[in-house]
Scaffold this motif. Sequence first.
Motif, PDB file in Angstrom:
ATOM      1  N   ALA A 171     -13.534   2.164  -7.870  1.00 14.35           N
ATOM      2  CA  ALA A 171     -13.732   3.421  -7.137  1.00 14.35           C
ATOM      3  C   ALA A 171     -15.221   3.560  -6.863  1.00 14.35           C
ATOM      4  O   ALA A 171     -16.038   2.767  -7.335  1.00 14.35           O
ATOM      5  CB  ALA A 171     -13.200   4.611  -7.940  1.00 14.35           C
ATOM      6  N   ASN A 172     -15.598   4.572  -6.064  1.00 13.57           N
ATOM      7  CA  ASN A 172     -17.015   4.786  -5.787  1.00 13.57           C
ATOM      8  C   ASN A 172     -17.772   5.094  -7.073  1.00 13.57           C
ATOM      9  O   ASN A 172     -17.223   5.690  -8.020  1.00 13.57           O
ATOM     10  CB  ASN A 172     -17.193   5.916  -4.772  1.00 13.57           C
ATOM     11  CG  ASN A 172     -16.605   7.225  -5.267  1.00 13.57           C
ATOM     12  OD1 ASN A 172     -15.404   7.326  -5.489  1.00 13.57           O
ATOM     13  ND2 ASN A 172     -17.448   8.236  -5.426  1.00 13.57           N
ATOM     14  N   VAL A 173     -19.030   4.704  -7.131  1.00 16.68           N
ATOM     15  CA  VAL A 173     -19.822   4.860  -8.351  1.00 16.68           C
ATOM     16  C   VAL A 173     -20.284   6.295  -8.536  1.00 16.68           C
ATOM     17  O   VAL A 173     -20.298   6.825  -9.647  1.00 16.68           O
ATOM     18  CB  VAL A 173     -21.038   3.906  -8.319  1.00 16.68           C
ATOM     19  CG1 VAL A 173     -21.925   4.121  -9.537  1.00 16.68           C
ATOM     20  CG2 VAL A 173     -20.574   2.464  -8.253  1.00 16.68           C
ATOM     21  N   SER A 174     -20.690   6.968  -7.460  1.00 19.15           N
ATOM     22  CA  SER A 174     -21.268   8.307  -7.563  1.00 19.15           C
ATOM     23  C   SER A 174     -20.204   9.332  -7.902  1.00 19.15           C
ATOM     24  O   SER A 174     -19.036   9.213  -7.525  1.00 19.15           O
ATOM     25  CB  SER A 174     -21.970   8.682  -6.251  1.00 19.15           C
ATOM     26  OG  SER A 174     -21.049   8.665  -5.173  1.00 19.15           O
ATOM     27  N   MET A 175     -20.635  10.384  -8.625  1.00 20.76           N
ATOM     28  CA  MET A 175     -19.745  11.487  -8.978  1.00 20.76           C
ATOM     29  C   MET A 175     -19.694  12.479  -7.817  1.00 20.76           C
ATOM     30  O   MET A 175     -20.715  12.709  -7.155  1.00 20.76           O
ATOM     31  CB  MET A 175     -20.250  12.183 -10.238  1.00 20.76           C
ATOM     32  CG  MET A 175     -20.404  11.255 -11.434  1.00 20.76           C
ATOM     33  SD  MET A 175     -18.843  10.658 -12.075  1.00 20.76           S
ATOM     34  CE  MET A 175     -18.286  12.118 -12.934  1.00 20.76           C
ATOM     35  N   PRO A 176     -18.563  13.101  -7.582  1.00 21.78           N
ATOM     36  CA  PRO A 176     -17.279  12.848  -8.239  1.00 21.78           C
ATOM     37  C   PRO A 176     -16.611  11.590  -7.682  1.00 21.78           C
ATOM     38  O   PRO A 176     -16.567  11.399  -6.469  1.00 21.78           O
ATOM     39  CB  PRO A 176     -16.471  14.092  -7.911  1.00 21.78           C
ATOM     40  CG  PRO A 176     -17.019  14.568  -6.591  1.00 21.78           C
ATOM     41  CD  PRO A 176     -18.477  14.220  -6.606  1.00 21.78           C
ATOM     42  N   GLN A 177     -16.129  10.743  -8.574  1.00 21.97           N
ATOM     43  CA  GLN A 177     -15.410   9.557  -8.130  1.00 21.97           C
ATOM     44  C   GLN A 177     -14.103   9.971  -7.462  1.00 21.97           C
ATOM     45  O   GLN A 177     -13.369  10.821  -7.974  1.00 21.97           O
ATOM     46  CB  GLN A 177     -15.122   8.639  -9.316  1.00 21.97           C
ATOM     47  CG  GLN A 177     -16.341   7.912  -9.840  1.00 21.97           C
ATOM     48  CD  GLN A 177     -15.987   6.980 -10.980  1.00 21.97           C
ATOM     49  OE1 GLN A 177     -15.698   7.415 -12.085  1.00 21.97           O
ATOM     50  NE2 GLN A 177     -16.013   5.682 -10.711  1.00 21.97           N
ATOM     51  N   GLN A 178     -13.821   9.353  -6.323  1.00 23.00           N
ATOM     52  CA  GLN A 178     -12.608   9.678  -5.586  1.00 23.00           C
ATOM     53  C   GLN A 178     -11.428   8.855  -6.113  1.00 23.00           C
ATOM     54  O   GLN A 178     -11.617   7.861  -6.799  1.00 23.00           O
ATOM     55  CB  GLN A 178     -12.827   9.440  -4.098  1.00 23.00           C
ATOM     56  CG  GLN A 178     -13.881  10.353  -3.501  1.00 23.00           C
ATOM     57  CD  GLN A 178     -13.599  11.824  -3.733  1.00 23.00           C
ATOM     58  OE1 GLN A 178     -12.716  12.404  -3.096  1.00 23.00           O
ATOM     59  NE2 GLN A 178     -14.323  12.443  -4.663  1.00 23.00           N
ATOM     60  N   PRO A 179     -10.200   9.282  -5.809  1.00 21.92           N
ATOM     61  CA  PRO A 179      -9.029   8.571  -6.339  1.00 21.92           C
ATOM     62  C   PRO A 179      -9.043   7.091  -5.971  1.00 21.92           C
ATOM     63  O   PRO A 179      -9.471   6.710  -4.881  1.00 21.92           O
ATOM     64  CB  PRO A 179      -7.849   9.303  -5.680  1.00 21.92           C
ATOM     65  CG  PRO A 179      -8.367  10.666  -5.355  1.00 21.92           C
ATOM     66  CD  PRO A 179      -9.818  10.480  -5.027  1.00 21.92           C
ATOM     67  N   ILE A 180      -8.598   6.265  -6.899  1.00 24.09           N
ATOM     68  CA  ILE A 180      -8.480   4.831  -6.624  1.00 24.09           C
ATOM     69  C   ILE A 180      -7.464   4.645  -5.506  1.00 24.09           C
ATOM     70  O   ILE A 180      -6.383   5.229  -5.508  1.00 24.09           O
ATOM     71  CB  ILE A 180      -8.043   4.076  -7.884  1.00 24.09           C
ATOM     72  CG1 ILE A 180      -9.065   4.282  -9.007  1.00 24.09           C
ATOM     73  CG2 ILE A 180      -7.881   2.590  -7.588  1.00 24.09           C
ATOM     74  CD1 ILE A 180      -8.687   3.624 -10.318  1.00 24.09           C
ATOM     75  N   HIS A 181      -7.819   3.838  -4.528  1.00 28.96           N
ATOM     76  CA  HIS A 181      -6.976   3.682  -3.336  1.00 28.96           C
ATOM     77  C   HIS A 181      -5.620   3.081  -3.709  1.00 28.96           C
ATOM     78  O   HIS A 181      -5.539   2.146  -4.525  1.00 28.96           O
ATOM     79  CB  HIS A 181      -7.679   2.784  -2.321  1.00 28.96           C
ATOM     80  CG  HIS A 181      -7.136   2.920  -0.933  1.00 28.96           C
ATOM     81  ND1 HIS A 181      -5.976   2.290  -0.516  1.00 28.96           N
ATOM     82  CD2 HIS A 181      -7.583   3.639   0.123  1.00 28.96           C
ATOM     83  CE1 HIS A 181      -5.735   2.605   0.728  1.00 28.96           C
ATOM     84  NE2 HIS A 181      -6.706   3.419   1.156  1.00 28.96           N
ATOM     85  N   PRO A 182      -4.545   3.619  -3.126  1.00 29.01           N
ATOM     86  CA  PRO A 182      -3.201   3.092  -3.456  1.00 29.01           C
ATOM     87  C   PRO A 182      -3.004   1.629  -3.080  1.00 29.01           C
ATOM     88  O   PRO A 182      -2.085   0.992  -3.590  1.00 29.01           O
ATOM     89  CB  PRO A 182      -2.254   4.010  -2.673  1.00 29.01           C
ATOM     90  CG  PRO A 182      -3.100   4.657  -1.620  1.00 29.01           C
ATOM     91  CD  PRO A 182      -4.461   4.779  -2.218  1.00 29.01           C
TER      92      PRO A 182
END
Length: 501
Positions: free
Chosen positions: A335-346
């Motif tokens: 997932a993206n490193v920066s906060m907030p991390q977004q949902p892991i792609h399906p």
Amino acid sequence: MATDAGDDLLQGPGDEDYPILERHPSHYNPLDTYILAKGDQKHYQQQYADLYFLRLAKLKPAVEGLADEEWKDFEIAGEKVRRVDRVLDVRQGELCWVAGTVYMDMPLKPNILDDISKDHWIAAPPPREKYISPSGQDQIMLEDESGRLRLIGTPLQLSMLVTGCIIAVMGTENANGDFEVVDMKVPDLPRQPQRWERDEASALISNGTGSKRKSSGEEKGSEGGKVAIVSGLGISGDQGDTLTLDLLMEYLLGEACSPPEQTEVSKISRLIIAGNSIAEGTPLALREEDKKASRKYGYDSSAYNPAPTAHFDDFLATLLPSIPVTLIPGESDPANVSMPQQPIHPAMFPRSRNYAAMPDATEPGWFDSVTNPWEGDVDGWRLMGNGGQPIDDVFKYVEGDQRLEMMESLLRWRCGAPTAPDTLWCYPFQDKDPFVIEECPHVYFVGNQPRYDTEVIEGPVGQLVRLICVPKFRETGEIVLLDTDTLEPEIVKFHVHEGNS
């Protein structure tokens, strides 16, 4: 030789009836607090200073209200304390109080020069476990839109402070221009919603009644349930880490339990995975001829190791027909490193994504890939948690390793990631700081911690919050079971005996 019929293993089926167990239903109502805009609406050209101003504007009224109530009649040697609106309005020798944002001036904190040295192939310094200077060069500043003021005093040494938290301080400015602090206040815990408050409000809007649970006939099923929380699975794709995972999977499915234990496992209504499900990336070793071949943009698909993600997908796909799963990403997850991390792609879960909700669906799916941090209602209780990065970053600012104290401080500061964006990467928000905690959770859990720990803290108006440090499963083999009636946690430990060969 004649044998007793009771000792004969080859016997016909008995007449004993075994009960059919059904898993307790999960009442799940997540919030989208940390979802970022999509596509062209997401920009990274903004200045991060706006995030600090937004946080100060939101929390300053709360901390000023507490300070005014506590200090309005305070006097020292006949001099009554006076409130000042800005940091630069503080006058030397005058007893006053002011609110602002803390900035920790620490020489050992990372800076942009470290990043430049990496870009130019200069050996970068190793990562530091702590930012605290052994020579005492650290300074505590209080700043707002007008300027910055250095703070000194005993109350600061007794309190936990990091960059980004909002406080109010009372004291006087000395001849050196330093503000000698006599007392300090933080915003403290915000309002805590009642259990089922949000669900009943949603039911009232949708069907005109405030009895969503009772009308659906699920009130009885909601009693006595449990929520399983695990973090740090650290799936690497190697054969060595599959046995403990198999034990966990069979336990959650009720396949590795006795009948009484199966009854208890059937009460687990949901599994929450709190970050670092995938181990740190380990690219495949390349052959010499592959190393010499040029790769566009430095990307080499032959070095990508799909085994960890594939094993994790198989793990989820085996569990999902029986138990719903909430997946929070972590530092080592795709997932993206920066906060907030977004949902892991399906797309990372070709098998498990069949249980996820459709893109335009209003209700969450059986498999819910969410943000980090995350908050939502489970069985009526407000839960808030993250994959561990905010606490791990606060750890670098303070003495000791009291993780529960750090978690409590974050809640009393009303900020889920105070060190962002100073030393914790985050998105440059312009309109609102989502890390500001507007409603107090009933349960606050943090994943990937060194060990399990828990306690209950109380707020100024009776708020009760259960704090849970969730250990790394790969290192400890432990998961947390949270009782949704009493909010009492318990630990289940899985261990594989390593005998001598």
